[in-house]
Design an enzyme around this catalytic site. Structure first.
Site, PDB file in Angstrom:
ATOM      1  N   ASP A  70       0.849  -1.141  -0.167  1.00  0.00           N
ATOM      2  CA  ASP A  70       0.109   0.028  -0.145  1.00  0.00           C
ATOM      3  C   ASP A  70       0.989   1.310   0.027  1.00  0.00           C
ATOM      4  OD1 ASP A  70      -2.207  -1.652   0.220  1.00  0.00           O
ATOM      5  OD2 ASP A  70      -1.919  -1.302   2.461  1.00  0.00           O
TER       6      ASP A  70
HETATM    7  N1  URA Z   1      -1.097  -6.173   3.752  1.00  0.00           N
HETATM    8  C1  URA Z   1      -1.905  -4.784   3.814  1.00  0.00           C
HETATM    9  O1  URA Z   1      -2.542  -4.531   4.220  1.00  0.00           O
HETATM   10  N2  URA Z   1      -0.838  -3.788   3.138  1.00  0.00           N
HETATM   11  C2  URA Z   1       0.278  -4.016   2.320  1.00  0.00           C
HETATM   12  O2  URA Z   1       0.837  -3.204   1.885  1.00  0.00           O
HETATM   13  C3  URA Z   1       0.560  -5.406   2.499  1.00  0.00           C
HETATM   14  C4  URA Z   1       0.022  -6.216   3.074  1.00  0.00           C
END
Ligand code: URA
Length: 248
Positions: free
Chosen positions: A107
């Site tokens: 993310d």
């Molecule tokens: N899980 C998440 O919630 N975000 C990420 O970036 C990676 C795994």
């Protein structure tokens, strides 16, 4: 960092022109040109970009794969294009002429280990859930999860996209009204760690991916990267194909 360059005779031999010694003789005889100039023995070239001719005919090369491990800082998208024009992880790795793409997603607000590659097979083996590569995260969560809540994370929780697979979960430390968890998953549903922690009532405040199989962030600071070695790439591929339960 520059793209690794190799000696011309070695590159020619690998392209199947002739044995290395013979390639040296061809170069010495002036029969090889690089970027419009007569080549010399030992000169270094990047086969992905140089125009190499032997006896006037273009010599082509199998595409060279490049894979690297980046410590993604927060505030970067891990897509190749972003309609909102935000900073991209690919902006952090200057390899002009090489189309690198991120392996899986982190993310925008997540930091940590992400691989970039132009090796489609590697990307497939590392991201398809059937190969079950472990990815490890450190999640700083709100509140202090009870042992029962951690057990629930381990067994799997029911998200709108389905039940999560068994995970490895450790409580690393607690301080004030926060806890630091280490969570390892073999799958990668969208925003999975955030959704899992939300499910048990302990929303994520900070998230960092610390490991992918045997790879870690050791020696890197946010924004820095290093090339993967051929051995590491082979080991990752073997690991995915072996379905090994532990990979670190
Ligand atoms: N899980 C998440 O919630 N975000 C990420 O970036 C990676 C795994």
């Amino acid at each position: 960092m520059k793209i690794p360059r190799e000696r011309l005779q070695k590159v020619l031999a690998r392209a199947g022109v002739a044995a290395r010694r013979t390639c040296e003789e061809l170069i010495r005889a002036g029969r090889v040109q690089v970027d419009g100039k007569v080549a010399t023995v030992g000169m270094k070239v990047d086969p992905a970009r140089a125009a190499i001719y032997g006896d006037g005919k273009r010599i082509t090369f199998p595409k060279r794969h490049l894979s690297l491990l980046l410590y993604k800082p927060k505030g970067y998208v891990s897509t190749v294009n972003d309609p909102q024009g935000r900073p991209k992880v690919t902006d952090l790795v200057p390899f002009p002429g090489v189309r690198l793409f991120p392996v899986g997603r982190l993310d925008f607000h997540t930091s940590g280990l992400i691989l970039l590659t132009n090796d489609g097979e590697l990307a497939h083996l590392l991201t398809h859930p059937k190969y079950g590569i472990w990815k490890t995260y450190q999640a700083l969560v709100k509140g202090r999860p009870a042992p029962a809540a951690l057990e629930q994370l381990k067994r799997g929780v029911l998200l709108p996209e389905g039940k999560t697979a068994p995970a490895r979960v450790r409580l690393l430390k607690q301080f004030g009204n926060q806890a630091l968890l280490e969570i390892s998953l073999r799958e990668g549903k969208k925003r999975q760690v955030r959704k899992m922690c939300e499910f048990i009532g302990h929303p994520v405040m900070e998230l960092k991916r610390t490991k992918l199989a045997f790879l870690a962030l050791k020696g890197l600071r946010p924004g820095q990267y290093r090339l993967l070695t051929t051995e590491e790439v082979l080991r990752l591929k073997k690991l995915a194909l072996s379905g090994a339960p532990r990979q670190d």
